[in-house]
Design a protein around this motif. Sequence first.
Motif, PDB file in Angstrom:
ATOM      1  N   THR A 171       0.777  -1.021  -0.292  1.00 42.86           N
ATOM      2  CA  THR A 171      -0.021  -0.198  -0.104  1.00 42.86           C
ATOM      3  C   THR A 171       0.561   1.425  -0.140  1.00 42.86           C
ATOM      4  O   THR A 171       1.522   1.446   1.223  1.00 42.86           O
ATOM      5  N   ARG A 172       0.578   2.403  -1.220  1.00 39.76           N
ATOM      6  CA  ARG A 172       1.711   3.388  -1.320  1.00 39.76           C
ATOM      7  C   ARG A 172       1.022   4.376   0.167  1.00 39.76           C
ATOM      8  O   ARG A 172      -0.089   4.368   0.856  1.00 39.76           O
ATOM      9  N   ASN A 173       1.504   5.389   0.852  1.00 37.22           N
ATOM     10  CA  ASN A 173       0.933   6.405   1.001  1.00 37.22           C
ATOM     11  C   ASN A 173       1.486   7.453   0.554  1.00 37.22           C
ATOM     12  O   ASN A 173       2.608   8.295   0.976  1.00 37.22           O
ATOM     13  N   ILE A 174       0.695   8.544  -0.041  1.00 36.41           N
ATOM     14  CA  ILE A 174       0.623   9.437  -1.127  1.00 36.41           C
ATOM     15  C   ILE A 174       1.057  10.983   0.197  1.00 36.41           C
ATOM     16  O   ILE A 174      -0.515  10.484   0.579  1.00 36.41           O
ATOM     17  N   SER A 175       1.529  11.305  -0.293  1.00 37.75           N
ATOM     18  CA  SER A 175       2.115  12.757   0.743  1.00 37.75           C
ATOM     19  C   SER A 175       1.640  13.985   0.839  1.00 37.75           C
ATOM     20  O   SER A 175       1.089  14.726   1.279  1.00 37.75           O
ATOM     21  N   LYS A 176       1.857  14.367  -0.875  1.00 37.37           N
ATOM     22  CA  LYS A 176       1.983  15.782  -1.880  1.00 37.37           C
ATOM     23  C   LYS A 176       1.955  15.467  -2.792  1.00 37.37           C
ATOM     24  O   LYS A 176       1.513  14.840  -3.543  1.00 37.37           O
ATOM     25  N   VAL A 177       0.818  16.729  -3.370  1.00 36.07           N
ATOM     26  CA  VAL A 177       1.095  16.665  -4.964  1.00 36.07           C
ATOM     27  C   VAL A 177       1.755  18.238  -5.261  1.00 36.07           C
ATOM     28  O   VAL A 177       0.997  18.604  -4.686  1.00 36.07           O
ATOM     29  N   GLU A 178       1.964  17.777  -6.345  1.00 43.01           N
ATOM     30  CA  GLU A 178       2.533  19.217  -6.942  1.00 43.01           C
ATOM     31  C   GLU A 178       2.573  19.396  -8.351  1.00 43.01           C
ATOM     32  O   GLU A 178       1.560  18.438  -8.995  1.00 43.01           O
ATOM     33  N   ILE A 179       1.467  20.974  -8.382  1.00 42.41           N
ATOM     34  CA  ILE A 179       1.056  21.135  -9.356  1.00 42.41           C
ATOM     35  C   ILE A 179       1.781  21.948  -9.995  1.00 42.41           C
ATOM     36  O   ILE A 179       1.960  22.883  -9.683  1.00 42.41           O
TER      37      ILE A 179
ATOM     38  N   ASN B 267      -5.213  -1.486  -7.507  1.00 39.09           N
ATOM     39  CA  ASN B 267      -6.242  -2.605  -6.386  1.00 39.09           C
ATOM     40  C   ASN B 267      -7.041  -1.975  -6.478  1.00 39.09           C
ATOM     41  O   ASN B 267      -8.044  -2.861  -5.089  1.00 39.09           O
ATOM     42  N   GLY B 268      -8.215  -1.272  -6.353  1.00 35.08           N
ATOM     43  CA  GLY B 268      -9.234  -0.139  -5.756  1.00 35.08           C
ATOM     44  C   GLY B 268      -9.261  -0.071  -4.441  1.00 35.08           C
ATOM     45  O   GLY B 268      -9.877   0.962  -3.909  1.00 35.08           O
ATOM     46  N   LYS B 269      -7.622   0.269  -4.083  1.00 34.22           N
ATOM     47  CA  LYS B 269      -7.612   0.857  -3.260  1.00 34.22           C
ATOM     48  C   LYS B 269      -7.500   2.543  -2.793  1.00 34.22           C
ATOM     49  O   LYS B 269      -7.369   2.987  -1.674  1.00 34.22           O
ATOM     50  N   GLU B 270      -7.042   3.303  -4.101  1.00 34.95           N
ATOM     51  CA  GLU B 270      -6.749   4.737  -3.566  1.00 34.95           C
ATOM     52  C   GLU B 270      -7.561   5.191  -4.784  1.00 34.95           C
ATOM     53  O   GLU B 270      -7.740   4.742  -5.500  1.00 34.95           O
ATOM     54  N   LEU B 271      -7.878   6.680  -4.083  1.00 35.72           N
ATOM     55  CA  LEU B 271      -9.282   7.704  -4.740  1.00 35.72           C
ATOM     56  C   LEU B 271      -8.207   9.068  -4.378  1.00 35.72           C
ATOM     57  O   LEU B 271      -7.339   9.165  -4.027  1.00 35.72           O
ATOM     58  N   VAL B 272      -8.941   9.776  -5.746  1.00 37.10           N
ATOM     59  CA  VAL B 272      -8.787  11.163  -5.193  1.00 37.10           C
ATOM     60  C   VAL B 272      -9.852  11.620  -5.935  1.00 37.10           C
ATOM     61  O   VAL B 272      -9.943  11.579  -6.496  1.00 37.10           O
ATOM     62  N   THR B 273     -10.300  12.298  -4.546  1.00 33.35           N
ATOM     63  CA  THR B 273     -11.173  13.626  -5.260  1.00 33.35           C
ATOM     64  C   THR B 273     -10.847  15.052  -5.220  1.00 33.35           C
ATOM     65  O   THR B 273      -9.912  15.213  -4.297  1.00 33.35           O
ATOM     66  N   VAL B 274     -11.689  15.210  -5.779  1.00 29.97           N
ATOM     67  CA  VAL B 274     -10.808  17.591  -5.819  1.00 29.97           C
ATOM     68  C   VAL B 274     -12.184  18.235  -6.213  1.00 29.97           C
ATOM     69  O   VAL B 274     -13.318  17.460  -6.424  1.00 29.97           O
TER      70      VAL B 274
ATOM     71  N   LYS C 256      -1.316  20.075 -14.295  1.00 26.56           N
ATOM     72  CA  LYS C 256      -0.387  18.536 -13.913  1.00 26.56           C
ATOM     73  C   LYS C 256      -0.260  18.161 -12.780  1.00 26.56           C
ATOM     74  O   LYS C 256       0.299  19.095 -12.035  1.00 26.56           O
ATOM     75  N   LEU C 257      -1.161  17.323 -11.767  1.00 21.06           N
ATOM     76  CA  LEU C 257      -1.346  16.793 -10.999  1.00 21.06           C
ATOM     77  C   LEU C 257       0.190  15.876 -10.879  1.00 21.06           C
ATOM     78  O   LEU C 257      -0.085  14.813 -11.154  1.00 21.06           O
ATOM     79  N   THR C 258       1.395  16.286  -9.955  1.00 23.35           N
ATOM     80  CA  THR C 258       2.246  14.394  -9.283  1.00 23.35           C
ATOM     81  C   THR C 258       1.694  14.585  -8.014  1.00 23.35           C
ATOM     82  O   THR C 258       2.288  15.116  -7.016  1.00 23.35           O
ATOM     83  N   PHE C 259       1.837  13.016  -8.257  1.00 21.11           N
ATOM     84  CA  PHE C 259       1.727  12.768  -6.415  1.00 21.11           C
ATOM     85  C   PHE C 259       2.306  11.803  -6.128  1.00 21.11           C
ATOM     86  O   PHE C 259       3.459  10.955  -6.859  1.00 21.11           O
TER      87      PHE C 259
ATOM     88  N   ASN D 148      -5.795   6.112   0.847  1.00 20.37           N
ATOM     89  CA  ASN D 148      -5.114   4.975   0.660  1.00 20.37           C
ATOM     90  C   ASN D 148      -5.721   3.388   0.679  1.00 20.37           C
ATOM     91  O   ASN D 148      -4.926   2.275   0.928  1.00 20.37           O
ATOM     92  N   ASP D 149      -7.274   3.584   2.024  1.00 23.24           N
ATOM     93  CA  ASP D 149      -7.686   2.492   2.115  1.00 23.24           C
ATOM     94  C   ASP D 149      -9.270   2.343   1.874  1.00 23.24           C
ATOM     95  O   ASP D 149     -10.736   2.207   2.133  1.00 23.24           O
ATOM     96  N   SER D 150      -8.891   2.665   0.468  1.00 22.66           N
ATOM     97  CA  SER D 150     -11.490   2.252  -0.335  1.00 22.66           C
ATOM     98  C   SER D 150     -11.647   3.801   0.431  1.00 22.66           C
ATOM     99  O   SER D 150     -13.358   3.474  -0.002  1.00 22.66           O
TER     100      SER D 150
END
Length: 330
Positions: free
Chosen positions: A3-11, A275-282, A326-329, A291-293
């Motif tokens: 399981t990844r743990n994204i901590s920031k987004v670069e825009i 694997n259906g675990k990671e979601l992003v919402t804006v 362009k968003l980089t996670f 990262n937990d569905s």
Amino acid sequence: MKTRNISKVEIETLFQDSLLNVRAIEIDNKEAFSFAAPNGKIGGNLFYGDTEKIGVRKQIKLDSTNLNFRSLATPNNKTGFVLSISSPALLYKIDIDSIKLVYQENHPKAFYDSMDFWNNQEGIAIGDPTEDCMSIIITRDGGNTWTKLSCDDLPKAKEGEAAFAASDTNIAIVGDYTWVATGGKASRILFSPDKGNTWEVYKTPIIQGKETTGMYSLDFYDENNGFAIGGDYTKPNDTLNNKIRTNDGGKTWQVVANGKKPGYRSCVQYIPNSNGKELVTVGFKGIDYSNDSGDSWKHLSDESFYTIRFLNDSVAYAAGKGRIGKLTFR
């Protein structure tokens, strides 16, 4: 799979135009990106030798009226479709060297919200009811002709049930399966197992009952696992019953992260290969990641966007008020 743990987004801002509020974007492949916007503007990648820019390619006008495009589909690298909101509803097929009107609906209640394709030949668009069912139009010939389904063949709409043209994500498609999210005074799922030939309807526990409540966005990772988000855009900080998840193909839904952020959001997307675990919402209140569905969420940014599409598991394009980024996670 770890399981990844994204901590920031670069825009990175790719395109700015203070007059555009972009709610429809598509990624065709690694090189082709498209957007549709108000003022009849359609744009995407513009290549100047080795230099790439994002800009407006075409502008469509009806007499002196600027069209408001909030639905966009690109079933292949050579053809795109844009559909305007409100009446008359106008659907254009756009090839490299031509623009053709392929569908027009003049009903005063016509208002289309979203469009998608199953394959190169078959596509669907959905809109608010003009009679006693949701408006659904379908093409089976590559978008050259479109036919509106009869209410005799669709579930009856409830009073005040419609949809939101917030992010062009009211429709989710996996194979032949199709899910449509409605909203407003009733917010339900219309489901077709056979590319729009037959339909059934499922209830959801998302907040509903007012014209501004319900599902604003829907995505499915596979035939079973789906997620929807919304709320009430007039009360964007409210967090009760605005995030729901299914693991049985949309038949039943459960509220998740209830009473916890994020509040109202206009678009949700699964991250590819997660694997259906990671979601992003804006939404106009920022960007959030799970990262937990969807059980828990991390607020990554206050930056405002209306809609987002992923290129891969780390890079996405997002659009909103006056800009495309362009968003980089990471």
